[in-house]
Scaffold this active site. Structure first.
Site, PDB file in Angstrom:
ATOM      1  N   LYS A 294      -1.939   4.836   8.704  1.00  9.54           N
ATOM      2  CA  LYS A 294      -1.131   4.940   7.474  1.00  9.54           C
ATOM      3  C   LYS A 294      -2.035   5.185   6.266  1.00  9.54           C
ATOM      4  O   LYS A 294      -1.795   6.101   5.472  1.00  9.54           O
ATOM      5  CB  LYS A 294      -0.319   3.653   7.271  1.00  9.54           C
ATOM      6  CG  LYS A 294       0.392   3.607   5.931  1.00  9.54           C
ATOM      7  CD  LYS A 294       0.983   2.256   5.584  1.00  9.54           C
ATOM      8  CE  LYS A 294       1.473   2.259   4.136  1.00  9.54           C
ATOM      9  NZ  LYS A 294       2.049   0.995   3.708  1.00  9.54           N
TER      10      LYS A 294
ATOM     11  N   LYS B 231      -7.980   1.490  -3.102  1.00  2.00           N
ATOM     12  CA  LYS B 231      -7.671   1.036  -1.736  1.00  2.00           C
ATOM     13  C   LYS B 231      -7.835   2.178  -0.723  1.00  2.00           C
ATOM     14  O   LYS B 231      -8.455   2.019   0.336  1.00  2.00           O
ATOM     15  CB  LYS B 231      -6.229   0.501  -1.709  1.00  2.00           C
ATOM     16  CG  LYS B 231      -5.625   0.363  -0.335  1.00  2.00           C
ATOM     17  CD  LYS B 231      -5.578  -1.040   0.160  1.00  2.00           C
ATOM     18  CE  LYS B 231      -5.170  -1.075   1.609  1.00  2.00           C
ATOM     19  NZ  LYS B 231      -5.207  -2.364   2.205  1.00  2.00           N
TER      20      LYS B 231
ATOM     21  N   THR C  69       0.864  -1.174   0.000  1.00  6.60           N
ATOM     22  CA  THR C  69       0.000   0.000   0.000  1.00  6.60           C
ATOM     23  C   THR C  69       0.904   1.229   0.000  1.00  6.60           C
ATOM     24  O   THR C  69       1.655   1.435   0.961  1.00  6.60           O
ATOM     25  CB  THR C  69      -0.901   0.022   1.252  1.00  6.60           C
ATOM     26  OG1 THR C  69      -1.642  -1.195   1.303  1.00  6.60           O
ATOM     27  CG2 THR C  69      -1.867   1.194   1.210  1.00  6.60           C
TER      28      THR C  69
HETATM   29  P1  NAD Z   1       6.124  -5.799   7.212  1.00  6.28           P
HETATM   30  O1  NAD Z   1       6.804  -4.626   7.818  1.00  6.28           O
HETATM   31  O2  NAD Z   1       5.859  -7.006   8.010  1.00  6.28           O
HETATM   32  O3  NAD Z   1       6.929  -6.267   5.889  1.00  6.28           O
HETATM   33  C1  NAD Z   1       7.654  -5.411   5.047  1.00  6.28           C
HETATM   34  C2  NAD Z   1       8.984  -6.087   4.747  1.00  6.28           C
HETATM   35  O4  NAD Z   1       9.726  -5.315   3.803  1.00  6.28           O
HETATM   36  C3  NAD Z   1       9.881  -6.239   5.989  1.00  6.28           C
HETATM   37  O5  NAD Z   1      10.181  -7.617   6.200  1.00  6.28           O
HETATM   38  C4  NAD Z   1      11.118  -5.417   5.653  1.00  6.28           C
HETATM   39  O6  NAD Z   1      12.318  -5.958   6.175  1.00  6.28           O
HETATM   40  C5  NAD Z   1      11.098  -5.459   4.134  1.00  6.28           C
HETATM   41  N1  NAD Z   1      11.877  -4.383   3.520  1.00  6.28           N
HETATM   42  C6  NAD Z   1      11.951  -3.079   3.886  1.00  6.28           C
HETATM   43  N2  NAD Z   1      12.778  -2.411   3.054  1.00  6.28           N
HETATM   44  C7  NAD Z   1      13.214  -3.309   2.143  1.00  6.28           C
HETATM   45  C8  NAD Z   1      14.088  -3.227   1.023  1.00  6.28           C
HETATM   46  N3  NAD Z   1      14.664  -2.065   0.668  1.00  6.28           N
HETATM   47  N4  NAD Z   1      14.340  -4.356   0.311  1.00  6.28           N
HETATM   48  C9  NAD Z   1      13.761  -5.534   0.654  1.00  6.28           C
HETATM   49  N5  NAD Z   1      12.923  -5.680   1.705  1.00  6.28           N
HETATM   50  C10 NAD Z   1      12.663  -4.578   2.433  1.00  6.28           C
HETATM   51  O7  NAD Z   1       4.755  -5.214   6.608  1.00  6.28           O
HETATM   52  P2  NAD Z   1       3.462  -6.050   6.126  1.00  6.28           P
HETATM   53  O8  NAD Z   1       2.471  -6.092   7.224  1.00  6.28           O
HETATM   54  O9  NAD Z   1       3.921  -7.305   5.470  1.00  6.28           O
HETATM   55  O10 NAD Z   1       2.862  -5.037   5.050  1.00  6.28           O
HETATM   56  C11 NAD Z   1       3.436  -4.907   3.758  1.00  6.28           C
HETATM   57  C12 NAD Z   1       2.565  -3.949   2.943  1.00  6.28           C
HETATM   58  O11 NAD Z   1       1.219  -4.464   2.876  1.00  6.28           O
HETATM   59  C13 NAD Z   1       2.462  -2.543   3.542  1.00  6.28           C
HETATM   60  O12 NAD Z   1       2.486  -1.607   2.472  1.00  6.28           O
HETATM   61  C14 NAD Z   1       1.101  -2.559   4.246  1.00  6.28           C
HETATM   62  O13 NAD Z   1       0.526  -1.278   4.320  1.00  6.28           O
HETATM   63  C15 NAD Z   1       0.318  -3.475   3.337  1.00  6.28           C
HETATM   64  N6  NAD Z   1      -0.807  -4.166   3.995  1.00  6.28           N
HETATM   65  C16 NAD Z   1      -0.636  -4.783   5.192  1.00  6.28           C
HETATM   66  C17 NAD Z   1      -1.714  -5.426   5.781  1.00  6.28           C
HETATM   67  C18 NAD Z   1      -1.568  -6.125   7.118  1.00  6.28           C
HETATM   68  O14 NAD Z   1      -2.603  -6.502   7.695  1.00  6.28           O
HETATM   69  N7  NAD Z   1      -0.358  -6.336   7.606  1.00  6.28           N
HETATM   70  C19 NAD Z   1      -2.980  -5.449   5.148  1.00  6.28           C
HETATM   71  C20 NAD Z   1      -3.113  -4.852   3.900  1.00  6.28           C
HETATM   72  C21 NAD Z   1      -2.015  -4.196   3.331  1.00  6.28           C
END
Ligand code: NAD
Length: 294
Positions: free
Chosen positions: A240, A165, A90
């Site tokens: 967010k 979204k 997102t």
């Molecule tokens: P998270 O923080 O668990 O995962 C993100 C991952 O990206 C981390 O493991 C981090 O180490 C990695 N990362 C950061 N910088 C990086 C880079 N330069 N290269 C490679 N990896 C890198 O977050 P999440 O909960 O998995 O969410 C991911 C996305 O999905 C976000 O944009 C969030 O808004 C969206 N989202 C999350 C949910 C939820 O319920 N968790 C629901 C819908 C949407």
């Protein structure tokens, strides 16, 4: 079924189970995450570029638009012409559009495909994808959406998925707050919460927040309120998304007062009132504990 080689960047709470589902479906998945996380069935690459070389598809699942832009600058030169980049994070609409334009200039397809369904949906392969991109890119990505989710809606050109979204979640944030403050008012008027649910869930005040995700414990279907407001969908993730919708509204001069107030209330809740780490429906105990002047 055609099997593909897929690079997966960002193996966090969402990305890891999504990558695992792709591997379980028979695709060859190479993953990379700066935190060193991995997922079952996914081979780990030493760099983001290495995960993307020779891939038919690259999927990114990253925290925000700035990180997406940085990762795209690294991986687009490593991707083969004709491959497709699918960003499931997102992020702000502008970052999605800019990365889409950079991909197109490099002869690479692009789909912005943020999801709803949370960690449970990612693990169960039941996510909904809101997708933006060309017809060709969307059609190419569809078999992967079918593995990771149960529904994919093609919303328009690049950025349209993010637009859908943040508009959806702006409605959700405002509706959850309205539902919670109405329950708190009902409490003070001596109306039982169950009666309030019985009436509203079948009247014109009904909504997903009331009917499917009722913020009152013990009332309506099972929801995070029944588990002491453990998320679910954390308040800081709602904050967010509400920030992204205000950022977009400012960019296009859209008047969104309810969205702005919802963002301000979630910011106060998360930053000053202990809401961090709680489900976004924990607005109900917050309102219930307050009077008009706090
Ligand atoms: P998270 O923080 O668990 O995962 C993100 C991952 O990206 C981390 O493991 C981090 O180490 C990695 N990362 C950061 N910088 C990086 C880079 N330069 N290269 C490679 N990896 C890198 O977050 P999440 O909960 O998995 O969410 C991911 C996305 O999905 C976000 O944009 C969030 O808004 C969206 N989202 C999350 C949910 C939820 O319920 N968790 C629901 C819908 C949407």
């Amino acid at each position: 079924m055609t099997t593909y080689t897929i690079g997966f960047i960002g193996l966090g709470n969402m990305g890891a189970p999504m990558a695992q589902n792709l591997a379980e479906a028979g695709h060859t998945v190479k993953g990379f995450d700066t935190a060193g996380t991995t997922a079952q069935g996914v081979s780990v690459a030493a760099t983001a570029q290495a995960a993307c070389e020779g891939a038919d598809f690259v999927i990114t699942m990253l925290p925000n638009g700035a990180i997406l832009r940085a990762v795209a600058a690294q991986i687009l030169p490593a991707m083969a012409s004709g491959a497709t980049l699918i960003d499931c994070s997102t992020v702000d609409v502008e970052s999605a559009r800019d990365v889409g334009a950079q991909a197109a200039a490099a002869g690479i397809g692009f789909v912005d495909a943020p999801v709803s369904g949370g960690v449970g949906g990612a693990a169960g392969g039941t996510l909904t994808f809101m997708a933006g991109g060309t017809d060709t890119s969307f059609a190419a990505a569809s078999p992967l959406f079918d593995v990771m989710g149960q529904k994919a809606v093609h919303c328009g050109e690049a950025g349209a998925g993010q637009a859908a979204k943040i508009c959806n979640n702006m409605i959700l944030g405002a509706t959850m707050i309205a539902t919670c403050e109405a329950f708190a008012l009902a409490d003070k008027l001596g109306l039982e919460r169950q009666k309030m649910f019985d009436v509203v869930s079948t009247s014109s005040g009904y909504s997903w927040s009331m009917n499917a995700y009722c913020p009152a414990p013990g009332v309506g279907p099972q929801s995070p309120s029944d588990n002491d407001y453990a998320p679910g969908f954390a308040a800081e993730l709602m904050l967010k998304d509400l920030g992204l919708s205000q950022q977009a509204a400012e960019a296009v001069d859209a008047d969104t007062p309810m969205g702005a107030l919802a963002r301000a209330l979630y910011a106060q809740f998360v930053e000053d009132e202990g809401g961090l780490g709680k489900d976004f429906s924990a607005m109900l105990p917050r309102f219930a504990a307050r009077g008009r002047d706090a």
